[in-house]
Design a protein around this motif. Structure first.
Motif, PDB file in Angstrom:
ATOM      1  N   ILE A  51       5.850  10.569   2.386  1.00 18.51           N
ATOM      2  CA  ILE A  51       5.382   9.295   1.847  1.00 18.51           C
ATOM      3  C   ILE A  51       6.478   8.638   1.036  1.00 18.51           C
ATOM      4  O   ILE A  51       6.700   7.432   1.122  1.00 18.51           O
ATOM      5  CB  ILE A  51       4.148   9.481   0.966  1.00 18.51           C
TER       6      ILE A  51
ATOM      7  N   LYS B 147      -1.800   9.757  -2.592  1.00 21.39           N
ATOM      8  CA  LYS B 147      -2.885   9.734  -1.611  1.00 21.39           C
ATOM      9  C   LYS B 147      -2.534   8.755  -0.501  1.00 21.39           C
ATOM     10  O   LYS B 147      -1.817   7.791  -0.731  1.00 21.39           O
ATOM     11  CB  LYS B 147      -4.195   9.255  -2.263  1.00 21.39           C
ATOM     12  N   THR B 148      -3.064   8.980   0.674  1.00 17.07           N
ATOM     13  CA  THR B 148      -2.744   8.070   1.765  1.00 17.07           C
ATOM     14  C   THR B 148      -3.974   7.350   2.290  1.00 17.07           C
ATOM     15  O   THR B 148      -3.872   6.453   3.092  1.00 17.07           O
ATOM     16  CB  THR B 148      -2.118   8.829   2.948  1.00 17.07           C
ATOM     17  N   TYR B 149      -5.124   7.789   1.851  1.00 22.53           N
ATOM     18  CA  TYR B 149      -6.360   7.236   2.395  1.00 22.53           C
ATOM     19  C   TYR B 149      -6.393   7.328   3.907  1.00 22.53           C
ATOM     20  O   TYR B 149      -6.851   6.431   4.588  1.00 22.53           O
ATOM     21  CB  TYR B 149      -6.572   5.803   1.933  1.00 22.53           C
ATOM     22  N   ALA B 150      -5.861   8.407   4.390  1.00 25.10           N
ATOM     23  CA  ALA B 150      -5.904   8.630   5.826  1.00 25.10           C
ATOM     24  C   ALA B 150      -6.504  10.000   6.087  1.00 25.10           C
ATOM     25  O   ALA B 150      -6.218  10.950   5.363  1.00 25.10           O
ATOM     26  CB  ALA B 150      -4.501   8.560   6.415  1.00 25.10           C
TER      27      ALA B 150
ATOM     28  N   GLN C  64       0.814  -1.210   0.000  1.00 24.57           N
ATOM     29  CA  GLN C  64       0.000   0.000   0.000  1.00 24.57           C
ATOM     30  C   GLN C  64       0.848   1.261   0.000  1.00 24.57           C
ATOM     31  O   GLN C  64       0.491   2.265  -0.599  1.00 24.57           O
ATOM     32  CB  GLN C  64      -0.935   0.014   1.208  1.00 24.57           C
ATOM     33  N   ILE C  65       1.945   1.195   0.683  1.00 29.53           N
ATOM     34  CA  ILE C  65       2.743   2.417   0.761  1.00 29.53           C
ATOM     35  C   ILE C  65       3.214   2.815  -0.628  1.00 29.53           C
ATOM     36  O   ILE C  65       3.190   3.989  -0.994  1.00 29.53           O
ATOM     37  CB  ILE C  65       3.958   2.223   1.669  1.00 29.53           C
ATOM     38  N   ALA C  66       3.622   1.822  -1.398  1.00 35.03           N
ATOM     39  CA  ALA C  66       4.060   2.121  -2.760  1.00 35.03           C
ATOM     40  C   ALA C  66       2.916   2.747  -3.546  1.00 35.03           C
ATOM     41  O   ALA C  66       3.104   3.690  -4.312  1.00 35.03           O
ATOM     42  CB  ALA C  66       4.535   0.846  -3.444  1.00 35.03           C
TER      43      ALA C  66
ATOM     44  N   PHE D 298       0.268   4.322  -2.304  1.00 37.12           N
ATOM     45  CA  PHE D 298       0.008   5.672  -1.802  1.00 37.12           C
ATOM     46  C   PHE D 298       0.988   6.641  -2.438  1.00 37.12           C
ATOM     47  O   PHE D 298       0.630   7.735  -2.864  1.00 37.12           O
ATOM     48  CB  PHE D 298       0.204   5.723  -0.283  1.00 37.12           C
ATOM     49  N   PHE D 299       2.210   6.203  -2.446  1.00 42.70           N
ATOM     50  CA  PHE D 299       3.265   7.052  -2.971  1.00 42.70           C
ATOM     51  C   PHE D 299       2.976   7.408  -4.423  1.00 42.70           C
ATOM     52  O   PHE D 299       3.015   8.566  -4.823  1.00 42.70           O
ATOM     53  CB  PHE D 299       4.592   6.309  -2.856  1.00 42.70           C
TER      54      PHE D 299
ATOM     55  N   PHE E  90       8.141   5.139   1.936  1.00 40.20           N
ATOM     56  CA  PHE E  90       8.192   4.100   0.916  1.00 40.20           C
ATOM     57  C   PHE E  90       9.612   3.558   0.790  1.00 40.20           C
ATOM     58  O   PHE E  90       9.842   2.355   0.816  1.00 40.20           O
ATOM     59  CB  PHE E  90       7.717   4.688  -0.403  1.00 40.20           C
TER      60      PHE E  90
ATOM     61  N   HIS F 121       1.017  13.449   5.447  1.00 41.09           N
ATOM     62  CA  HIS F 121       0.207  13.524   4.226  1.00 41.09           C
ATOM     63  C   HIS F 121      -1.183  12.927   4.382  1.00 41.09           C
ATOM     64  O   HIS F 121      -1.597  12.110   3.561  1.00 41.09           O
ATOM     65  CB  HIS F 121       0.932  12.866   3.054  1.00 41.09           C
TER      66      HIS F 121
ATOM     67  N   ASP G 156      -2.477  -3.393   6.165  1.00 47.44           N
ATOM     68  CA  ASP G 156      -2.387  -2.843   4.814  1.00 47.44           C
ATOM     69  C   ASP G 156      -1.763  -1.455   4.818  1.00 47.44           C
ATOM     70  O   ASP G 156      -1.027  -1.081   3.922  1.00 47.44           O
ATOM     71  CB  ASP G 156      -3.774  -2.749   4.186  1.00 47.44           C
TER      72      ASP G 156
END
Lengths: 340, 340
Positions: B56, A64-67, A55-57, A59-60, B60, A121, B119
DNA sequence: AAAACTATAACAATCGTTTGCACTAATATT
DNA sequence: AATATTAGTGCAAACGATTGTTATAGTTTT
């Protein structure tokens, strides 16, 4: 000793299957341009390896971070813990995660938290201001980062911000009308700190109701507290020692009311006879109390939370920054505990 | 319309200064192999552009998120909102952020939250189990992802896990000894759900204290509640209708005690004469109550939170998975509210 | 003056994934 | 049979930052 195995990646799958990573990526996403055979092979191997996308990749890549971050004074206040439950529920439904930060009513702390959340972020922020906060720059500057902000309950006195606030005027009117209907004419108020918008709104409501009912407005009946017990006791003591004592008091929240009630008892006043209390918030323990306020204005914190979260999610899904601002007002209801 | 300017990156700085990104990166980190002139130029431009590193991207690259997740039953319980404050404080001191998830005592929800947090690649997890939870696989599987877990308060009955738990045996003994010293011989217990470790521990303590004081153990004095008011009332009702009624009751928490007290009053029993209550938790509103439990066992939730967080941070900083498990036990104190 | 060293900076790979574009081979169209 | 179409894949860039290695000066050493 520990199983330091790296997590499986799309690359590994590609290598093992002797195909390209892009094919794997597309296969995993059921992209139409990938043949059925390949898709099956990829999906099966992915399952075998227990592949889970990093997920981090993602998001990067997506930026977006979905947070979403929630900044509020204190979770120990039931109002806020209920509100955050509302936020959390809506967030989860929309695949967002919730970060949390407590300002403990300290402006500096609030700034720090906001800054940390910006660094992290978060995609958006939901905020209930610390009661100290007088400067809103730390929120306004988030615009630069395209982080939308929705305020709730303790909202700033600014135009052009998104906010969900409680209809304090209406709520206060309900409380006052209730008391007037019960025959009270001299009604005191224990109000909050002057910086808070709601404080002014209570006064506004007070004036309106008094005028409507042709009762002379006496500003000496309005005292303020910083919500500490000491400050509340000072306020109630003043009210109860006026030459013409109020017969009823509207208190800014249940705890303030309880402090007031305790002090009134100490002064040998008879509850609901010499003096009657109404408050805001409606904490659950009132049912265990011998002398609760006879009514409180329910402020629906959970609903405030869900409403703010829904607005935030809408804002986050918006492309550019449309210049429409949400300003939702939640109406309260008077909950009557006792008919004495 | 909106200022959709992208945030400045290291690349931009490099281009504007006609140098390479690596030089910029090192200049910003004060790397010795970069000349003073270049360093200055870079740092100044960075400041002008208001450059801030993209966290981010860094997360990552490093495979770390500097986020820890907290999973607990419900923030509305003061115990947990205090505990999370402890976690938050320690986390902030160590530059970590806190994600939060409420299981609402639902095992499925708990699983979902844990999976979502995995996740999201939290670096570690702090957990207080839902009271439903019987299977711990969703936590144990986190080992594969190298995500350490620290449990607190509601901990699993497993060896080889990190946990911070309350010394329920000791706390219960304090409560019982206090009552015995006050002359009580028949002491009832309203215990929690059987799955919870603490439930067994209370029984254990009960037996020990009774044996020590040469009081015959009567298991009919021990009832359980699922913490709902209805269930509590059933339990207390049974106790109060025993042929030989207890003269005192130890209740699993203050709310249970309050439900018990209310029911006892309804049965026309005189508080602290016919029946005396002691409980755990020590909620603040006891000071507003006419008939609070005469004492409660303080469980120091904030301390449990900070302790768990400290352990987690230690674990996260560890290289590989050492196989040492932390098992900290927090002692409680009996807080006496009334000497009646 | 040739060799060795130093200071400074550039190059390039890397993290895991997504995605526009190009390519090949097979099939369909005329 | 020549051309157009299409299905299926691969290539390579991109996201932003870090870091090991290499290159280019200029300077010192002998």
């Amino acid at each position: 000793m520990a199983d330091e195995k790296k997590l499986p990646t799309i690359k590994e799958i590609a290598k093992k299957l002797n195909i390209s990573v892009s094919t794997v990526s597309r296969a995993l996403h059921d992209h139409p341009s990938i043949g059925l055979r390949t898709k099956m092979r990829v999906q099966q191997l992915a399952k075998e390896l227990n592949y889970e996308p990093n997920q981090i990749a993602i998001f990067f890549k997506q930026g977006k971070t979905y947070a979403i971050g929630v900044v509020l004074p204190s979770l120990i206040e039931e109002f806020f813990s209920k509100a955050i439950s509302g936020v959390e529920d809506i967030a989860r439904q929309n695949k967002y995660h919730v970060f949390i930060g407590q300002s403990h009513d300290d402006e500096e702390m609030e700034k720090e938290i906001v800054s940390a959340m910006k660094d992290q972020h978060v995609d958006g922020l939901i905020v209930s201001l610390s009661k100290q906060t007088k400067n809103y720059d730390h929120f306004l500057s988030l615009k630069k980062y395209n982080i939308p902000v929705v305020f709730f309950d303790r909202v700033p006195a600014l135009p052009n911000v998104n906010k969900v606030s409680f209809n304090m005027i209406n709520g206060t009117k309900q409380a006052l009308e209730f008391l007037i209907e019960k025959g009270h004419r001299r009604i005191g108020v224990i109000n909050g700190p002057e910086e808070m918008i709601s404080t002014k709104e209570r006064i506004e409501a007070y004036k309106q109701v008094m005028i409507k009912n042709r009762i002379k407005i006496d500003m000496s009946l309005i005292e303020t507290t910083d919500l500490s017990t000491a400050s509340t006791v000072t306020a109630i003591d003043k009210l109860l020692h006026l030459k013409r004592r109020p017969t009823a008091v509207v208190a800014i929240n249940d705890y303030v009311a309880l402090d007031g009630i305790r002090h009134a008892k100490k002064l040998k006043l008879k509850l609901n006879k010499d003096i009657t209390f109404v408050s805001y918030a409606n904490i659950p323990i009132t049912s265990y109390l011998q002398d609760p306020p006879i009514a409180s204005v329910e402020q629906y914190p959970y609903k405030q939370g869900t409403t703010a979260a829904k607005i935030l999610i809408e804002l986050m899904n918006l492309q550019g920054g449309e210049n429409i601002f949400h300003d939702v007002v939640i109406d309260g209801d008077l909950v009557i505990h006792s008919h004495k």
